[in-house]
Scaffold this motif. Structure first.
Motif, PDB file in Angstrom:
ATOM      1  N   LYS A 187       7.423  -5.018  -5.694  1.00  0.00           N
ATOM      2  CA  LYS A 187       8.243  -4.063  -6.461  1.00  0.00           C
ATOM      3  C   LYS A 187       9.595  -3.911  -5.789  1.00  0.00           C
ATOM      4  CE  LYS A 187       5.198  -1.055  -8.987  1.00  0.00           C
ATOM      5  NZ  LYS A 187       5.362  -0.078 -10.017  1.00  0.00           N
ATOM      6  N   VAL A 188      10.619  -3.750  -6.582  1.00  0.00           N
ATOM      7  CA  VAL A 188      11.958  -3.509  -6.042  1.00  0.00           C
ATOM      8  C   VAL A 188      12.258  -2.032  -6.253  1.00  0.00           C
ATOM      9  CG1 VAL A 188      14.398  -4.151  -6.168  1.00  0.00           C
ATOM     10  CG2 VAL A 188      12.631  -5.843  -6.710  1.00  0.00           C
ATOM     11  N   HIS A 189      12.596  -1.336  -5.172  1.00  0.00           N
ATOM     12  CA  HIS A 189      12.870   0.096  -5.292  1.00  0.00           C
ATOM     13  C   HIS A 189      14.128   0.308  -6.127  1.00  0.00           C
ATOM     14  CE1 HIS A 189      13.702   4.250  -4.284  1.00  0.00           C
ATOM     15  NE2 HIS A 189      12.487   4.333  -3.770  1.00  0.00           N
ATOM     16  N   PRO A 190      14.047   1.128  -7.184  1.00  0.00           N
ATOM     17  CA  PRO A 190      15.203   1.236  -8.083  1.00  0.00           C
ATOM     18  C   PRO A 190      16.430   1.866  -7.429  1.00  0.00           C
ATOM     19  CG  PRO A 190      13.492   2.818  -8.677  1.00  0.00           C
ATOM     20  CD  PRO A 190      12.913   1.928  -7.618  1.00  0.00           C
ATOM     21  N   GLU A 191      16.248   2.654  -6.366  1.00  0.00           N
ATOM     22  CA  GLU A 191      17.420   3.285  -5.736  1.00  0.00           C
ATOM     23  C   GLU A 191      17.926   2.507  -4.526  1.00  0.00           C
ATOM     24  OE1 GLU A 191      16.406   7.557  -5.215  1.00  0.00           O
ATOM     25  OE2 GLU A 191      15.369   7.209  -7.124  1.00  0.00           O
ATOM     26  N   THR A 192      17.021   1.960  -3.716  1.00  0.00           N
ATOM     27  CA  THR A 192      17.468   1.304  -2.478  1.00  0.00           C
ATOM     28  C   THR A 192      17.548  -0.215  -2.622  1.00  0.00           C
ATOM     29  OG1 THR A 192      15.213   1.051  -1.677  1.00  0.00           O
ATOM     30  CG2 THR A 192      16.338   3.086  -1.069  1.00  0.00           C
ATOM     31  N   GLY A 193      16.890  -0.778  -3.641  1.00  0.00           N
ATOM     32  CA  GLY A 193      16.852  -2.236  -3.795  1.00  0.00           C
ATOM     33  C   GLY A 193      15.892  -2.904  -2.819  1.00  0.00           C
ATOM     34  N   ARG A 194      15.202  -2.103  -1.994  1.00  0.00           N
ATOM     35  CA  ARG A 194      14.295  -2.675  -0.996  1.00  0.00           C
ATOM     36  C   ARG A 194      13.016  -3.171  -1.686  1.00  0.00           C
ATOM     37  NH1 ARG A 194      12.146   0.541   4.366  1.00  0.00           N
ATOM     38  NH2 ARG A 194      11.498  -1.339   5.493  1.00  0.00           N
ATOM     39  N   LYS A 195      12.540  -4.320  -1.239  1.00  0.00           N
ATOM     40  CA  LYS A 195      11.333  -4.888  -1.856  1.00  0.00           C
ATOM     41  C   LYS A 195      10.090  -4.443  -1.088  1.00  0.00           C
ATOM     42  CE  LYS A 195      13.783  -8.879  -3.580  1.00  0.00           C
ATOM     43  NZ  LYS A 195      14.148 -10.265  -3.338  1.00  0.00           N
ATOM     44  N   ALA A 196       8.999  -4.211  -1.832  1.00  0.00           N
ATOM     45  CA  ALA A 196       7.743  -3.796  -1.194  1.00  0.00           C
ATOM     46  C   ALA A 196       6.591  -4.532  -1.855  1.00  0.00           C
ATOM     47  CB  ALA A 196       7.551  -2.292  -1.337  1.00  0.00           C
ATOM     48  N   LEU A 197       5.582  -4.825  -1.043  1.00  0.00           N
ATOM     49  CA  LEU A 197       4.352  -5.410  -1.590  1.00  0.00           C
ATOM     50  C   LEU A 197       3.691  -4.384  -2.484  1.00  0.00           C
ATOM     51  CD1 LEU A 197       2.340  -7.060   1.317  1.00  0.00           C
ATOM     52  CD2 LEU A 197       2.940  -8.092  -0.883  1.00  0.00           C
ATOM     53  N   TYR A 198       3.145  -4.826  -3.620  1.00  0.00           N
ATOM     54  CA  TYR A 198       2.460  -3.887  -4.504  1.00  0.00           C
ATOM     55  C   TYR A 198       1.090  -4.446  -4.863  1.00  0.00           C
ATOM     56  CZ  TYR A 198       1.918  -0.162  -7.941  1.00  0.00           C
ATOM     57  OH  TYR A 198       1.468   0.938  -8.647  1.00  0.00           O
ATOM     58  N   VAL A 199       0.181  -4.330  -3.900  1.00  0.00           N
ATOM     59  CA  VAL A 199      -1.231  -4.638  -4.149  1.00  0.00           C
ATOM     60  C   VAL A 199      -2.002  -3.434  -3.617  1.00  0.00           C
ATOM     61  CG1 VAL A 199      -1.124  -7.145  -4.149  1.00  0.00           C
ATOM     62  CG2 VAL A 199      -1.326  -5.942  -1.963  1.00  0.00           C
ATOM     63  N   ASN A 200      -3.235  -3.262  -4.102  1.00  0.00           N
ATOM     64  CA  ASN A 200      -3.914  -2.004  -3.827  1.00  0.00           C
ATOM     65  C   ASN A 200      -5.402  -2.283  -3.556  1.00  0.00           C
ATOM     66  OD1 ASN A 200      -4.979   0.623  -4.006  1.00  0.00           O
ATOM     67  ND2 ASN A 200      -3.453   1.209  -5.544  1.00  0.00           N
ATOM     68  N   PRO A 201      -5.855  -2.063  -2.310  1.00  0.00           N
ATOM     69  CA  PRO A 201      -7.258  -2.366  -2.011  1.00  0.00           C
ATOM     70  C   PRO A 201      -8.239  -1.622  -2.921  1.00  0.00           C
ATOM     71  CG  PRO A 201      -6.036  -1.933   0.003  1.00  0.00           C
ATOM     72  CD  PRO A 201      -5.104  -1.611  -1.138  1.00  0.00           C
ATOM     73  N   ALA A 202      -7.841  -0.470  -3.447  1.00  0.00           N
ATOM     74  CA  ALA A 202      -8.765   0.301  -4.301  1.00  0.00           C
ATOM     75  C   ALA A 202      -8.768  -0.195  -5.743  1.00  0.00           C
ATOM     76  CB  ALA A 202      -8.394   1.784  -4.261  1.00  0.00           C
ATOM     77  N   PHE A 203      -7.626  -0.695  -6.225  1.00  0.00           N
ATOM     78  CA  PHE A 203      -7.523  -0.919  -7.671  1.00  0.00           C
ATOM     79  C   PHE A 203      -7.124  -2.342  -8.089  1.00  0.00           C
ATOM     80  CE2 PHE A 203      -6.212   3.691  -7.115  1.00  0.00           C
ATOM     81  CZ  PHE A 203      -7.464   4.188  -7.445  1.00  0.00           C
ATOM     82  N   THR A 204      -6.685  -3.180  -7.155  1.00  0.00           N
ATOM     83  CA  THR A 204      -6.289  -4.545  -7.564  1.00  0.00           C
ATOM     84  C   THR A 204      -7.541  -5.406  -7.732  1.00  0.00           C
ATOM     85  OG1 THR A 204      -4.218  -4.334  -6.362  1.00  0.00           O
ATOM     86  CG2 THR A 204      -4.860  -6.544  -7.016  1.00  0.00           C
ATOM     87  N   MET A 205      -7.671  -6.022  -8.910  1.00  0.00           N
ATOM     88  CA  MET A 205      -8.865  -6.825  -9.215  1.00  0.00           C
ATOM     89  C   MET A 205      -8.629  -8.303  -8.888  1.00  0.00           C
ATOM     90  SD  MET A 205     -10.698  -4.454 -10.797  1.00  0.00           S
ATOM     91  CE  MET A 205     -11.941  -5.260 -11.766  1.00  0.00           C
ATOM     92  N   ASN A 206      -7.514  -8.834  -9.359  1.00  0.00           N
ATOM     93  CA  ASN A 206      -7.237 -10.264  -9.172  1.00  0.00           C
ATOM     94  C   ASN A 206      -5.758 -10.524  -9.432  1.00  0.00           C
ATOM     95  OD1 ASN A 206      -8.355  -9.808 -12.098  1.00  0.00           O
ATOM     96  ND2 ASN A 206      -7.061 -11.635 -12.256  1.00  0.00           N
ATOM     97  N   ILE A 207      -5.336 -11.708  -9.066  1.00  0.00           N
ATOM     98  CA  ILE A 207      -3.971 -12.131  -9.352  1.00  0.00           C
ATOM     99  C   ILE A 207      -3.957 -12.652 -10.786  1.00  0.00           C
ATOM    100  CG2 ILE A 207      -2.172 -13.779  -8.676  1.00  0.00           C
ATOM    101  CD1 ILE A 207      -3.424 -13.539  -5.782  1.00  0.00           C
ATOM    102  N   GLU A 208      -2.948 -12.300 -11.521  1.00  0.00           N
ATOM    103  CA  GLU A 208      -2.906 -12.688 -12.944  1.00  0.00           C
ATOM    104  C   GLU A 208      -2.983 -14.209 -13.077  1.00  0.00           C
ATOM    105  OE1 GLU A 208      -0.239 -11.505 -16.791  1.00  0.00           O
ATOM    106  OE2 GLU A 208       0.826 -12.273 -15.040  1.00  0.00           O
ATOM    107  N   GLY A 209      -3.885 -14.676 -13.933  1.00  0.00           N
ATOM    108  CA  GLY A 209      -4.037 -16.114 -14.155  1.00  0.00           C
ATOM    109  C   GLY A 209      -4.930 -16.786 -13.128  1.00  0.00           C
ATOM    110  N   TRP A 210      -5.397 -16.055 -12.104  1.00  0.00           N
ATOM    111  CA  TRP A 210      -6.297 -16.606 -11.090  1.00  0.00           C
ATOM    112  C   TRP A 210      -7.658 -15.917 -11.278  1.00  0.00           C
ATOM    113  CZ3 TRP A 210      -3.906 -17.138  -5.493  1.00  0.00           C
ATOM    114  CH2 TRP A 210      -2.591 -17.614  -5.580  1.00  0.00           C
ATOM    115  N   SER A 211      -8.758 -16.627 -10.980  1.00  0.00           N
ATOM    116  CA  SER A 211     -10.076 -15.983 -11.034  1.00  0.00           C
ATOM    117  C   SER A 211     -10.177 -15.001  -9.867  1.00  0.00           C
ATOM    118  CB  SER A 211     -11.188 -17.031 -10.932  1.00  0.00           C
ATOM    119  OG  SER A 211     -11.196 -17.557  -9.612  1.00  0.00           O
ATOM    120  N   ARG A 212     -11.183 -14.143  -9.931  1.00  0.00           N
ATOM    121  CA  ARG A 212     -11.354 -13.182  -8.823  1.00  0.00           C
ATOM    122  C   ARG A 212     -11.681 -13.919  -7.529  1.00  0.00           C
ATOM    123  NH1 ARG A 212     -14.300  -7.713 -10.664  1.00  0.00           N
ATOM    124  NH2 ARG A 212     -13.569  -7.108  -8.606  1.00  0.00           N
TER     125      ARG A 212
END
Ligand code: SIN
Length: 275
Positions: A187-212
């Motif tokens: 994700k790119v922060h809308p105010e600072t432009g800083r990039k951050a990883l956006y994956v979540n051990p609680a809620f991320t299931m899989n990468i889009e287009g990849w199997s689990r």
């Protein structure tokens, strides 16, 4: 307003403000800047009613009503996070960011401590911007081209971690209700432009287009990488303390190391302003 950093990667204490009253646009602007810069900010010795916490939260955007965790009867946007002395599990006791399972995830959470245990019950935070910046340019570029699928089902389905019996909180199960939503892995922060990883051990299931199964090794690598000590800070709560964190770039972890004691917090969760 005085700002004091608490760790190298993220986190700052904001002193000399009283959040209970009428807050000027200037003050809100200064808090917003500190929030953007430090990713999680802390206030001490506040005294907020639920209505005052709502009013403070609404200065940053509309407030979310959690789809699975019941809010207060008269203030559904205020979620009470309680662990009773008889409870074994706590809420938020694993690395995560809030609400990435929604189509439009929250931008931040504001947690107010009502009652804290005599010892234990600290919260850890981890900068996902620092985690992203520490990756190799090759992996950064790969991740920038990927999306991941998020869902509430692992947490809130009948067999999920949060669905286990507890006395303190009303958590409904998400079976058949939880959608699956795709978000960029960076994700790119809308105010600072800083990039951050956006994956979540609680809620991320899989990468889009990849199997689990295909997704697992890369997600596991990122989950392990992202919680490295160098990216973290730790907050010791007192009654009246507040933490305000950015869900777009910060993970948090509520430690469950105070069995037999009561901990009572109130959270409001800020949604993005509709475009
Ligand atoms: C949460 O995950 O929102 C709870 C954090 C905490 O209770 O410290």
């Amino acid at each position: 307003m005085k700002i004091q950093r608490v760790a190298g990667a993220l986190g700052a204490e904001v002193h000399d403000v009283d959040l209970s009253g009428e807050l000027s646009d200037n003050l809100i602007g200064a808090i917003r800047s500190a929030f953007a810069e430090h990713q999680v900010i802390f206030f001490r010795d506040q005294s907020l009613t639920p209505a005052q916490q709502l009013a403070f939260g609404r200065r940053f955007g509309p407030l979310n009503i959690h789809p699975y965790v019941a809010g207060m009867d008269d203030h559904p946007e205020v979620m009470e996070i309680i662990k009773e002395p008889s409870d074994k599990i706590n809420f938020g006791g694993g690395w995560h960011s809030d609400m990435s399972f929604l189509e439009t995830p929250s931008i931040g959470s504001i947690l107010y401590a009502v009652q804290v245990p005599e010892f234990g019950g600290d919260t850890l935070f981890a900068s996902q911007a620092a985690a992203f910046e520490a990756l190799s340019p090759g992996l950064q570029a790969t991740l920038e081209g990927l999306n991941a699928v998020h869902s509430a089902e692992r947490e809130y389905a009948p067999t999920g971690a949060s669905a286990q019996k507890r006395e303190s909180m009303k958590i409904s199960d998400a079976e058949g209700m939880a959608g699956r939503f795709t978000h960029p892995m960076v994700k790119v922060h809308p105010e600072t432009g800083r990039k951050a990883l956006y994956v979540n051990p609680a809620f991320t299931m899989n990468i889009e287009g990849w199997s689990r199964r295909e997704s697992r090794p890369l997600l596991d690598y990122l989950f392990e990488h992202s919680r490295k000590e160098a990216f973290t800070c730790r907050f010791r709560w007192r009654p009246g303390s507040i933490a305000m964190w950015d869900n777009r770039s910060v993970w948090h972890y509520a430690l469950n190391d105070y069995h037999g004691q009561r901990r009572h917090m109130r959270r409001v969760t800020v949604d993005p302003v509709a475009a």
